[in-house]
Write a protein that holds these residues in place. Structure first.
Motif, PDB file in Angstrom:
ATOM      1  N   VAL B 330      -4.257  -2.750  -3.153  1.00 32.54           N
ATOM      2  CA  VAL B 330      -3.932  -2.922  -4.568  1.00 32.54           C
ATOM      3  C   VAL B 330      -4.945  -3.889  -5.172  1.00 32.54           C
ATOM      4  N   SER B 331      -5.441  -3.544  -6.359  1.00 33.52           N
ATOM      5  CA  SER B 331      -6.277  -4.484  -7.109  1.00 33.52           C
ATOM      6  C   SER B 331      -5.724  -4.576  -8.533  1.00 33.52           C
ATOM      7  N   PHE B 332      -6.234  -5.525  -9.296  1.00 38.48           N
ATOM      8  CA  PHE B 332      -5.748  -5.727 -10.663  1.00 38.48           C
ATOM      9  C   PHE B 332      -6.924  -5.665 -11.640  1.00 38.48           C
ATOM     10  N   THR B 333      -6.671  -5.024 -12.780  1.00 43.96           N
ATOM     11  CA  THR B 333      -7.779  -4.687 -13.687  1.00 43.96           C
ATOM     12  C   THR B 333      -8.602  -5.901 -14.146  1.00 43.96           C
ATOM     13  N   ALA B 352     -13.966   6.833   5.346  1.00 40.48           N
ATOM     14  CA  ALA B 352     -15.017   7.231   6.278  1.00 40.48           C
ATOM     15  C   ALA B 352     -14.510   7.160   7.718  1.00 40.48           C
ATOM     16  N   ALA B 353     -13.577   6.237   7.966  1.00 40.15           N
ATOM     17  CA  ALA B 353     -13.010   6.104   9.311  1.00 40.15           C
ATOM     18  C   ALA B 353     -11.855   7.079   9.526  1.00 40.15           C
ATOM     19  N   GLY B 354     -11.519   7.847   8.488  1.00 39.33           N
ATOM     20  CA  GLY B 354     -10.431   8.815   8.602  1.00 39.33           C
ATOM     21  C   GLY B 354      -9.058   8.177   8.605  1.00 39.33           C
ATOM     22  N   ALA B 355      -8.976   6.946   8.109  1.00 36.04           N
ATOM     23  CA  ALA B 355      -7.691   6.243   8.116  1.00 36.04           C
ATOM     24  C   ALA B 355      -6.791   6.731   6.992  1.00 36.04           C
ATOM     25  N   SER B 356      -5.490   6.528   7.185  1.00 37.06           N
ATOM     26  CA  SER B 356      -4.519   6.855   6.140  1.00 37.06           C
ATOM     27  C   SER B 356      -4.525   5.713   5.134  1.00 37.06           C
ATOM     28  N   VAL B 357      -4.971   6.003   3.914  1.00 34.76           N
ATOM     29  CA  VAL B 357      -5.117   4.906   2.944  1.00 34.76           C
ATOM     30  C   VAL B 357      -4.637   5.307   1.557  1.00 34.76           C
ATOM     31  N   SER B 358      -3.882   4.391   0.957  1.00 38.52           N
ATOM     32  CA  SER B 358      -3.491   4.520  -0.439  1.00 38.52           C
ATOM     33  C   SER B 358      -4.123   3.377  -1.212  1.00 38.52           C
ATOM     34  N   PHE B 359      -4.371   3.625  -2.476  1.00 39.50           N
ATOM     35  CA  PHE B 359      -4.972   2.582  -3.307  1.00 39.50           C
ATOM     36  C   PHE B 359      -4.538   2.737  -4.754  1.00 39.50           C
ATOM     37  N   ALA B 360      -4.189   1.617  -5.380  1.00 41.57           N
ATOM     38  CA  ALA B 360      -3.891   1.647  -6.814  1.00 41.57           C
ATOM     39  C   ALA B 360      -4.459   0.411  -7.488  1.00 41.57           C
ATOM     40  N   GLU B 361      -5.048   0.628  -8.648  1.00 43.72           N
ATOM     41  CA  GLU B 361      -5.490  -0.491  -9.478  1.00 43.72           C
ATOM     42  C   GLU B 361      -4.417  -0.711 -10.536  1.00 43.72           C
ATOM     43  N   ILE B 362      -3.834  -1.899 -10.538  1.00 44.29           N
ATOM     44  CA  ILE B 362      -2.721  -2.185 -11.436  1.00 44.29           C
ATOM     45  C   ILE B 362      -3.251  -2.806 -12.730  1.00 44.29           C
ATOM     46  N   GLU B 363      -2.743  -2.299 -13.839  1.00 42.50           N
ATOM     47  CA  GLU B 363      -3.121  -2.815 -15.151  1.00 42.50           C
ATOM     48  C   GLU B 363      -2.430  -4.162 -15.369  1.00 42.50           C
ATOM     49  N   LEU B 373       2.390 -12.893  -9.408  1.00 43.43           N
ATOM     50  CA  LEU B 373       3.310 -12.826 -10.546  1.00 43.43           C
ATOM     51  C   LEU B 373       4.080 -11.522 -10.524  1.00 43.43           C
ATOM     52  N   GLU B 374       5.098 -11.468 -11.356  1.00 44.07           N
ATOM     53  CA  GLU B 374       5.946 -10.290 -11.367  1.00 44.07           C
ATOM     54  C   GLU B 374       5.260  -9.187 -12.161  1.00 44.07           C
ATOM     55  N   GLU B 375       4.665  -8.245 -11.438  1.00 48.63           N
ATOM     56  CA  GLU B 375       4.005  -7.101 -12.048  1.00 48.63           C
ATOM     57  C   GLU B 375       4.778  -5.859 -11.596  1.00 48.63           C
ATOM     58  N   PRO B 376       5.550  -5.246 -12.499  1.00 45.51           N
ATOM     59  CA  PRO B 376       6.467  -4.172 -12.084  1.00 45.51           C
ATOM     60  C   PRO B 376       5.801  -3.042 -11.286  1.00 45.51           C
ATOM     61  N   GLU B 377       4.617  -2.631 -11.685  1.00 46.19           N
ATOM     62  CA  GLU B 377       3.964  -1.523 -10.967  1.00 46.19           C
ATOM     63  C   GLU B 377       3.526  -1.933  -9.566  1.00 46.19           C
ATOM     64  N   PHE B 378       3.065  -3.160  -9.446  1.00 46.27           N
ATOM     65  CA  PHE B 378       2.694  -3.698  -8.131  1.00 46.27           C
ATOM     66  C   PHE B 378       3.937  -3.777  -7.239  1.00 46.27           C
ATOM     67  N   PHE B 379       5.028  -4.249  -7.814  1.00 41.59           N
ATOM     68  CA  PHE B 379       6.270  -4.349  -7.050  1.00 41.59           C
ATOM     69  C   PHE B 379       6.750  -2.960  -6.623  1.00 41.59           C
ATOM     70  N   ALA B 380       6.627  -1.985  -7.537  1.00 43.68           N
ATOM     71  CA  ALA B 380       7.107  -0.630  -7.237  1.00 43.68           C
ATOM     72  C   ALA B 380       6.304  -0.028  -6.085  1.00 43.68           C
ATOM     73  N   ILE B 381       5.008  -0.227  -6.104  1.00 43.11           N
ATOM     74  CA  ILE B 381       4.172   0.376  -5.059  1.00 43.11           C
ATOM     75  C   ILE B 381       4.408  -0.339  -3.725  1.00 43.11           C
ATOM     76  N   THR B 382       4.640  -1.641  -3.774  1.00 50.44           N
ATOM     77  CA  THR B 382       4.931  -2.395  -2.551  1.00 50.44           C
ATOM     78  C   THR B 382       6.237  -1.894  -1.926  1.00 50.44           C
ATOM     79  N   ARG B 383       7.244  -1.750  -2.784  1.00 56.52           N
ATOM     80  CA  ARG B 383       8.542  -1.277  -2.313  1.00 56.52           C
ATOM     81  C   ARG B 383       8.413   0.122  -1.706  1.00 56.52           C
ATOM     82  N   GLY B 384       7.716   1.001  -2.438  1.00 59.68           N
ATOM     83  CA  GLY B 384       7.571   2.383  -1.984  1.00 59.68           C
ATOM     84  C   GLY B 384       6.830   2.480  -0.664  1.00 59.68           C
ATOM     85  N   PHE B 385       5.748   1.720  -0.554  1.00 62.06           N
ATOM     86  CA  PHE B 385       4.919   1.761   0.652  1.00 62.06           C
ATOM     87  C   PHE B 385       5.688   1.241   1.872  1.00 62.06           C
ATOM     88  N   LEU B 386       6.350   0.104   1.703  1.00 60.12           N
ATOM     89  CA  LEU B 386       7.077  -0.488   2.835  1.00 60.12           C
ATOM     90  C   LEU B 386       8.299   0.344   3.196  1.00 60.12           C
TER      91      LEU B 386
END
Lengths: 222, 396
Positions: B330-333, B352-363, B373-386
């Motif tokens: 996760v990164s932030f804009t 390139a290593a063929g790993a399973s990877v997700s990525f999101a840039e949070i606004e 800080l409380e960033e709803p989209e970051f929290f949502a992706i953390t919850r979903g991933f875990l």
């Protein structure tokens, strides 16, 4: 037929078909083209519906690229590996032959560089599957001829000036592009307006008229 | 508001409190004796040494629900409890807790103070084996050393495989190091607002901070604890400079603009006329009360030295070759300290290593600090991933 002419409670045939099986017919048809257990990249995977279908029913190692953050979030929450990115740029980052299939479902018309995208798909994957709305579909033609305006349909409801779909093509156009990038057409299917597959063998011009959507399975030549 | 440099008796109290944490912290502590030395990247070993850590939630019978949190430069092990020195909530209390995205009703969450830190894990303010405070005699430590020490803690806790390792900024560096060094012990990795190597710009900012500390006459060549002084001004300036890098131009503007601090007009002096000045001075002062100046030198140095690809022939993908770990970056804009391009470089290597990877840039307009800080989209992706990771492993 324009969306605005349809009553809010009316269900299109496609929606009816979806309601019955819970899945879009074009996605089911697309999933059928993928060999079980293969590695798949879905470019423009939306909320991950197709990837989940492939992972669950075909045992695929399913990955995705999606432009919208909402789509990425929804996909990650489904346990899928999805990267927020732009097909027009980020496909270039993948190594050669990383996947068995690279899928572009209902997205090619929204890419800035359709030819480059298709070339990259065939570099990154051994096979490419492309589905797209056919602008040669008879209703589109009729709409343009009769109304003299850019067609709008229930699947493509945008006005010409406010649409993500900047590169429409017909089935014939796509067959030509496939030839240009050196791809071999392994399989092709057209879906009629009711979402049913046009089963029987016909010349391209018939498909181009009757198919509302088309799905192509391509491989590299040679 | 007190100005920097005039340390009152009241202000020294929390600092004394913080010093007490170095050897006898308000945390669980595991001590590794001469039979378990820590080998260091600088060469040689560190022994004896100790790790201070907090845990939240309960380890299940299968020992499959453990999540390790890795803290950032100025953080510590108090991720989700009241801080023993400042009395403030934990630095990730919005993200970690019962029913929260890192749900302590489901997961056993561990957070340890990093090697080189000052909250109970061995660092420059700790006493060595003979009872003498290390100061600059502590060997320079690396992110790799920190992670090797954490792995010993995880061994000690009887956990073979972590469900997830999660961390932001320097914590994210540790996550990447964990995934590279112990791929079989990490099911899921979540490196947030981080990079696989520290950039020249970031090294430069750290050097400014270190020079500020070392230029303070009270630093005493690093021996200030033995000489009963404290380089408060130097450390405060280091923190002020760093704090600017954690925020974005727009968030500074939104918070302070050009507003004046408790006054009608300019004073034509070098007092803190502007709110932003007053804010930074406060940040500097508050930091000095809970952080050790030498720890700041050591931990910033560890970040500077971090270059994961360099350990793998210059090719980052090789660090992750054949990995079965699933990643979510996760990164932030508006984060200009660890910009999205840094995360994308890691994503590229993982692909390139063929790993399973997700990525999101949070606004977010909150800059690097957004990850705290409380960033709803970051929290949502953390919850979903875990949640997806837990489902796969079979954690209810």
């Amino acid at each position: 037929m324009a969306l605005t002419e349809r009553g809010a409670s009316d269900l299109t045939m496609r929606e009816a078909a979806r309601a019955e099986s819970g899945k879009r017919v074009d996605l089911l048809l697309l999933a059928e083209m993928v060999a079980p257990g293969s590695r798949v990249l879905d470019v423009g995977c939306g909320d991950g519906e197709l990837l989940e279908l492939l992972a669950r029913t075909r045992g695929c190692d399913a990955r995705g690229i999606e432009l919208s953050r909402e789509g990425v979030n929804a996909s990650v929450a489904r346990g899928l590996a999805v990267i927020q990115g732009d097909a027009d740029v980020d496909l270039g980052d993948y190594p050669d032959d990383a996947f068995d299939y690279v899928i572009l479902s209902q997205t090619i018309q929204a890419t800035r560089r359709p030819k480059w995208v298709l070339e990259q798909m065939l570099r990154v994957g051994r096979r490419a599957i492309v589905s797209f709305p056919n602008f040669g579909f008879w209703r589109m033609r009729l709409d343009l001829v009769m109304n003299g305006r850019m067609p709008r349909t229930e699947n493509l409801p945008y006005s010409w000036h406010d649409t993500p779909n900047i590169h429409f093509c017909t089935i014939r156009d796509f067959v030509e592009l496939a030839g240009e990038v050196g791809a071999k057409i392994e399989r092709a299917a057209a879906l009629d307006a009711s979402g049913h597959s046009v089963r029987f063998k016909m010349p391209w011009w018939v498909w181009n008229l009757l198919g509302e959507q088309a799905i192509f399975l391509l491989t590299r030549k040679g | 508001m007190a100005l920097i440099g005039t340390a009152s008796v009241e202000a020294l109290q929390p600092e004394a409190l913080a010093r007490g944490e170095a050897d006898r912290p308000h945390s669980a502590v595991v001590r590794f004796g001469p039979d378990k030395p820590l080998s260091l990247d600088a060469g040689g070993v560190l022994t004896p040494f100790q790790i201070a850590y907090q845990t939240y939630g309960t380890l299940n019978a299968a020992r499959s629900n453990a999540i390790l949190l890795c803290h950032a430069l100025s953080g510590d092990q108090h991720a989700a409890n009241v801080h023993p020195v400042t009395g403030k909530p934990g630095w990730w209390e919005t993200l970690v807790g019962p029913g929260k995205p890192i749900d302590t009703d489901r997961f056993f969450v561990i957070c340890s103070n990093v090697l080189g830190g000052c909250m109970g894990t061995t660092g420059p303010s700790s006493a060595d084996g003979k009872g003498k405070i290390y100061g600059l005699d502590l060997p320079v430590v690396t992110i790799g050393d920190m992670v090797r020490a954490q792995a010993m803690l995880i061994d000690h806790l009887g956990i073979e495989k972590l469900l997830a390792v999660v961390g932001g900024s320097m914590g994210g560096m540790q996550v990447l190091q964990w995934a590279a060094s112990y791929p079989d012990r990490v099911f899921a990795a979540m490196p947030i607002a981080t990079a696989a190597r520290h950039s020249a710009q970031n090294i430069a900012f750290h050097e400014v901070g270190r020079q500020a500390i070392m230029a303070d006459p009270d630093w005493r060549g690093g021996a200030y604890l033995a000489e009963s002084t404290s380089p408060r001004r130097g450390l405060a300036v280091a923190r002020m400079a760093a704090h600017i890098t954690y925020m974005s131009d727009s968030s500074l503007h939104r918070k302070f603009g050009r507003r004046l601090q408790d006054r009608e007009g300019r004073t034509f002096s070098f007092d803190a006329d502007f709110q932003v000045e007053s804010y930074l001075r406060h940040q500097g002062e508050a930091f000095v009360d809970r952080f050790d100046a030498n720890s700041y030198l050591y931990v910033t140095r560890a970040m500077d030295y971090f270059d994961l690809a360099a350990d793998y022939g210059g090719v980052l993908a090789k660090a992750f070759r054949g990995t079965a770990t699933r990643f979510c970056l996760v990164s932030f804009t508006t984060d200009w300290l660890f910009p999205t391009a840094d995360s994308r470089a890691v994503v590229h290597a993982l692909n390139a290593a063929g790993a399973s990877v997700s990525f999101a840039e949070i606004e977010s307009d909150k800059g690097h600090d957004a990850f705290l800080l409380e960033e709803p989209e970051f929290f949502a992706i953390t919850r979903g991933f875990l949640d997806a990771a837990a489902r796969t492993v079979g954690v209810p």
